[in-house]
Design an enzyme around this catalytic site. Structure first.
Site, PDB file in Angstrom:
ATOM      1  N   LYS A   1      13.965  38.445 -66.046  1.00  0.00           N
ATOM      2  CA  LYS A   1      12.820  37.712 -66.604  1.00  0.00           C
ATOM      3  C   LYS A   1      11.755  38.678 -67.104  1.00  0.00           C
ATOM      4  O   LYS A   1      11.221  38.523 -68.184  1.00  0.00           O
ATOM      5  CB  LYS A   1      12.184  36.820 -65.539  1.00  0.00           C
ATOM      6  CG  LYS A   1      12.831  35.495 -65.362  1.00  0.00           C
ATOM      7  CD  LYS A   1      11.965  34.589 -64.493  1.00  0.00           C
ATOM      8  CE  LYS A   1      11.771  35.104 -63.093  1.00  0.00           C
ATOM      9  NZ  LYS A   1      12.858  34.844 -62.170  1.00  0.00           N
TER      10      LYS A   1
ATOM     11  N   GLY B   1       5.238  33.072 -54.982  1.00  0.00           N
ATOM     12  CA  GLY B   1       6.058  32.750 -56.134  1.00  0.00           C
ATOM     13  C   GLY B   1       5.366  32.924 -57.466  1.00  0.00           C
ATOM     14  O   GLY B   1       6.008  33.035 -58.491  1.00  0.00           O
TER      15      GLY B   1
ATOM     16  N   MET C   1       9.766  29.839 -50.316  1.00  0.00           N
ATOM     17  CA  MET C   1       9.646  28.384 -50.412  1.00  0.00           C
ATOM     18  C   MET C   1      10.400  27.615 -49.328  1.00  0.00           C
ATOM     19  O   MET C   1      10.032  26.504 -49.014  1.00  0.00           O
ATOM     20  CB  MET C   1      10.069  27.922 -51.796  1.00  0.00           C
ATOM     21  CG  MET C   1       9.174  28.494 -52.885  1.00  0.00           C
ATOM     22  SD  MET C   1       7.438  28.375 -52.458  1.00  0.00           S
ATOM     23  CE  MET C   1       6.829  29.907 -53.100  1.00  0.00           C
TER      24      MET C   1
ATOM     25  N   CYS D   1       3.252  25.952 -53.641  1.00  0.00           N
ATOM     26  CA  CYS D   1       3.979  27.210 -53.573  1.00  0.00           C
ATOM     27  C   CYS D   1       3.639  27.937 -52.284  1.00  0.00           C
ATOM     28  O   CYS D   1       4.516  28.484 -51.624  1.00  0.00           O
ATOM     29  CB  CYS D   1       3.588  27.960 -54.841  1.00  0.00           C
ATOM     30  SG  CYS D   1       3.846  29.672 -54.909  1.00  0.00           S
TER      31      CYS D   1
END
Lengths: 915, 106
Positions: free
Chosen positions: A84, A450, A413, A180
């Protein structure tokens, strides 16, 4: 492209890559590389995506990004990028980038049922203002709301928090970061009295044991995982254990993978604690000096609505558990009660209350969590033998309990998005504090995040319904007073009543108690569980929804006005990562078309409000206390006049473009700006540098208040790749609460958990407080006993599979950005349902079949994947949430942790059948 | 044309065989070798970034690999490198384009 140019480029890529990771290159190669990069301007920056906070070098030419590379000088990633991160430069160039405001119109006028039509910014703000003022007049500060973000830059979050709280006197601003890490925050505040981790990523290189709980780090924090892999290769003593409900890539290099049944992490922690106590592996000296024991009520509900009025028929049985549950066999043992006992959830309103208990009571609490009991309850893989699972649990306890072994626990998470997320976060500290393995290099429980600025903006700036900057809260009079002083507000401007958390904002749009909302840097209508309700709410006739976004999203589509927004490298900004590291970057390129940064949007909107329109008296439902008689938030206009303000002044003048801030001039010192532009300062055109002025103003909240930040220009320096707060005398803090590293710890203390929140509590036993008198515990951390509680919705005969949502490496969150990169889209075009091959064949399904996934709340179509990277055990399924065409949140359950209000996206019951 | 710089970490006994394997793979060239740290820099050329990701995945699966990760990414300023999403992608899945009910846009 000519051959020579191509060869040049390849040499350049190799030279840059080598330099990035510290490999030697010859001068000739370097010279060739320089030639290939002629005309490029390289600058340091930060990755747009997860909470790791990797440094990225960005090259621009002719106002366009031409290349990116990992930043070799960044201590976080040391030159590496994940897939990413590799595309940071590309996310801004999707073909459907929004470049003009779009308003729903019919016959030249705004209409709820109109079609999106391009309008000017002026027209957009006119409608926004008109709709806002209508609702504000009718309902007051509680009728409006902002969906904020853990992806806000610090100046963006600060602008919006100040506009809402000081300007509109509304605490209805809450970020997607609620979903989150809110449970992590509650864990920190309850345990230490201050938010964010004691340690930092260097714990990886110091530790001998990495234990991951509900965190697929290999896929979701790949750069940190590369550091873990390096560490493992370097030292044979290093052990890795992956605790998960779904076999995943993190297990590939783990020594042990423990697959457990959803929710039973609560029991596994207590088993470890029981073992630590039984084996006398407790670090008594550490515990006696630095810790107390505590517990709280169990009957706190599940964060659902208390009424079935808005529930679909099919979801009423799950909703009913909000008020009353019947204990199953395991809960009964775990809570020292009787199976079948009906428990009314009496403490729904005060789930965070707690009291100190004795060590003997704590021992009594963990006593039922024997290996036999916990192994039977927690075994997640039906194909694994009980003996094998037991062996693994015992080996896990061995690692935590081993004297002298350094242990770092990571989670994300799986533990945060949990119906008892705050409890399980507290339990992580429980095992580390019991053994004294906290706040030391290589020893600590470390909550990963996150989002890129969940820590830096959402938490530190306080863009939550209950927070003010630097861990202060709206319901504390002293905190309001300090904030009013720094912000130069009349006393009692700030509203003491906690606002609506993000799920409540969505529920309120559905039930009509909020009618105007602004979505910024997030996509709540795709990212929130039980989405069918919220989409209905967005489209309710009286509601007006503004959505700021660079791209069309689900939220945009259900909105009424879409504002085209600048992206990461099109603006100046700062982010704060999971290890307390604040990092800044300059604007690299201009935004396309009329797109504008969020800071500008907030400032322009502020220009449209005069003090007399917002600082008068307001009725606030539920507001109590001295000075707020009859629930009235008093008018502060007289006081404002005494302070030299005029009722005709705008919020822009009073809150933002103050005399002080205007002294911070744009253009700024060329040594800092290095020729980079600022589209926001240039558009405002009144000569100040908002990002710098606002950051340095915000900094006042942090200095000498346990959260010290450096000034704006320091973070922009080339020799600073971020600094971990508290930054004292220009030096960052590596390990907090440890005298060796943290100047806030008093000399001679060794350790001091100096956070100020919740440092006096009643005392009592395991079941209840026995004395209301508050006992102080300054400087100490709390070791909580929390019992196992069963998930409120579990598979049954009808909905017979578990379903969890999550991420895949190629995509970020709702795919708004990553799905615009064609290559990433092609790599993983659609969200699949990962399931066990036997579960598929039992339903007559095979790989790539199109199926319906259905729950009590809704259904979506997806494609079966039985051989993917996630390998669920029988009875368990996993669906990523990035894909708006497989909007799994229509299926997911909006249970939240009652303490943190964070949704549990990881546990609900579904059925899967052929479409 | 897409170019990526990939860091490969291996072990001393594996390094020579790995260099040969990598050089024999289409689109890959080993540019730098540091025997002290058993690190290599490989440059990958591929038609699309999709192929690059596949290439990286293949490298990760080779024997003797301790770590393989992208370090550098070059994409030309050329617009043709930012093509529109191929329409057949959405058809491939048989999924509706949007989940937002039709009536919302009426």
């Amino acid at each position: 492209m000519e051959q020579t140019r191509r060869d040049f480029l390849k040499t350049s890529v190799a030279a840059s890559a080598a330099a990035t990771v510290g490999l030697p290159v010859t001068q000739a190669v370097q010279a060739a590389a320089m030639e290939a990069e002629e005309g490029w301007q390289w600058d340091k920056s930060v990755c747009r995506f997860c909470g790791t906070g990797c440094g990225i070098m960005v090259a621009t030419k002719n106002d366009r990004i031409v290349a990116t590379k990992g930043d070799p000088d960044a201590p976080v990633n040391r030159g590496l990028n994940c897939i990413k991160g590799y595309f940071n430069g590309k996310i801004m160039y999707g073909k459907d980038r929004l470049t003009q405001p779009l308003l729903r119109m019919k016959d030249g006028k705004y209409a709820k049922d109109g079609k999106f039509t391009p309008v000017t910014w002026e027209r957009a703000f006119d409608e926004m203002e008109k709709q806002f003022k209508k609702v504000y007049k009718e309902m007051g500060p509680h009728g409006v709301a902002v969906f904020g973000s853990g992806q806000y830059t610090i100046p963006e979050g600060y602008t919006m928090a100040k506009l809402m709280k000081a300007g509109f006197r509304s605490n209805n601003i809450d970020p997607n970061a609620r979903h989150c890490m809110a449970s992590a925050v509650v864990g920190f505040i309850q345990t230490f009295g201050i938010d964010e981790p004691s340690g930092n990523y260097d714990d990886i290189e110091h530790t001998e044991t990495v234990i991951t709980w509900g965190a697929n780090m290999a896929e979701c924090h790949p750069v940190l995982w590369a550091r873990v892999s390096d560490r493992k290769m370097a030292d044979p003593k290093v052990k890795i254990v992956n605790l998960t409900t779904c076999s995943n890539q993190t297990s590939d290099i783990a020594d042990s993978e423990i697959v457990f049944k959803p929710g039973t992490d609560l029991a596994i922690y207590n088993y470890i604690a029981r073992e630590i106590v039984k084996r006398d592996a407790v670090d008594h000296d550490f515990v006696n000096k630095h810790c107390v024991f505590a517990t709280g009520p169990y009957d706190i509900g599940y964060g659902m609505r208390g009424t079935s009025k808005y529930a679909f028929e099919a979801e009423k049985d799950t909703q009913a558990k909000e008020l009353k549950i019947t204990l199953d066999k395991y809960e009964a043992i775990a809570q020292r009660k009787k199976e079948g006992q009906v428990v009314e959830q009496k403490n729904r309103a005060k789930p965070v209350k707690h009291w100190q208990i004795s060590f003997d009571d704590f021992k009594k609490g963990v006593e039922p969590y024997t290996l036999d009991f916990v192994a039977e309850l927690s075994k997640g893989d039906v194909d694994e033998s009980l003996e094998s699972h037991k062996k693994k649990l015992k080996a896990l306890a061995d690692l935590y309990a081993e004297k002298g072994r350094k242990v770092t626990s990571f989670w994300t998470m799986g533990m945060n998005q949990h119906y008892r997320g705050s409890w399980v976060n507290e339990q992580a500290y429980m095992v580390h504090l019991l053994t004294g393995k906290q706040a030391k290099p290589g020893d600590g429980a470390f909550s990963l995040t996150g989002q890129p600025s969940a820590c830096g903006t959402a938490r530190e700036v306080g863009t939550f319904a209950h927070r003010l900057p630097a861990d202060m809260v709206v319901f504390n009079g002293k905190h309001r007073e300090r904030s009013e002083k720094i912000w130069k507000l009349p006393a009692k401007t700030l509203n003491p009543k906690v606002g609506s958390h993000i799920t409540k904002i969505l529920r309120s749009l559905e039930d009509g108690s909020i009618k105007w909302a602004w979505v910024q840097v997030n996509n709540p209508f795709q990212a929130s569980a039980n989405a069918n309700h919220w989409i209905k709410g967005a489209r309710a006739k009286d509601n007006f929804l503004v959505v700021s976004d660079p791209y069309p999203t689900v939220s945009g589509k259900v909105g009424d006005l879409i504002l085209p927004t600048a992206m990461i490298y099109e603006k100046w900004g700062l982010y704060g990562n999971a290890e307390r590291r604040t990092q800044g970057w300059r604007q690299q390129v201009n935004p396309p078309g009329e797109a504008m940064g969020d800071v500008w949007q907030g400032l322009e909107f502020a220009k449209r409000f005069k003090l007399k329109e917002v600082w008068g008296e307001h009725k606030i439902p539920g507001l109590k206390g001295k000075g707020y008689e009859n629930g009235m938030l008093p008018s502060v206009l007289d006081e404002a006049v005494k302070m030299g303000y005029s009722p005709e002044d705008t919020l822009y003048d009073v809150l933002f473009a103050t005399a002080e801030n205007k002294k911070v001039a744009w253009p700024h010192d060329p040594a800092v700006t290095k020729g980079h532009g600022n589209h926001i300062a240039e558009k405002l055109g009144d000569g100040w540098f908002p990002e710098k002025a606002l950051f340095d103003e915000y900094r006042q909240f942090t200095v000498n208040f346990q959260h010290d930040l450096a000034d704006f220009d320091t973070y922009m320096r080339d020799d600073v790749r971020g600094l971990k707060w508290p930054v004292i005398d220009g030096k960052e803090t590596q390990w907090r609460f440890n005298e060796k590293y943290d100047p806030y710890v008093k000399k001679g203390m060794g350790f001091e958990f100096y956070g100020k929140a919740l440092k006096a509590t009643p005392t009592g036993n395991l079941d209840k407080p026995t004395s209301k008198e508050k006992k102080k515990l300054a400087g100490k951390a709390k070791i909580f006993f929390r019992p196992y509680a069963a998930p409120p919705e579990q598979p049954d005969n009808n909905y017979d599979l578990w379903m969890s949502t999550g991420r895949v490496i190629e995509h970020w969150h709702t795919g708004t950005m990553t799905r615009r990169v064609p290559e990433l889209h092609r790599a993983v075009p659609t969200a699949q349902i990962f399931m066990h091959p036997d579960d598929a064949s039992k339903r007559g399904l095979k790989r790539n079949d199109v199926v319906w996934i259905e729950s009590r709340r809704g259904k979506v179509k997806s494609i079966v994947e039985t051989q993917g990277r996630n390998r669920p055990t029988k009875g368990y399924t996993f669906v990523p949430f990035f894909d708006e065409s497989v909007m799994i949140n229509m299926v997911a359950l909006d249970v939240t942790c009652p303490m943190s209000k964070e949704e549990d996206f990881k546990k609900c019951a579904v059925k899967v059948y052929k479409a | 044309m897409n170019l990526s710089g990939i860091l490969v970490v291996t072990t001393p006994p594996e390094i020579d065989a790995l260099i040969d394997t990598l050089n024999a793979m289409p689109g890959l060239e080993v540019h730098n070798v540091d025997r002290d740290s058993s690190k290599l820099i490989v440059v990958q050329e591929a038609e699309s970034i999709h192929d690059e990701i596949d290439g990286l995945k293949k490298i990760k699966k080779l024997p003797g690999i301790v770590l393989a990760d992208m370090v550098y990414h070059y994409f030309a300023e050329d617009e043709s490198l930012m093509p529109e999403l191929p329409e057949d992608l959405d058809e491939l899945t048989g999924m509706p384009q949007s989940v937002v009910p039709e009536y919302l846009n009426d």
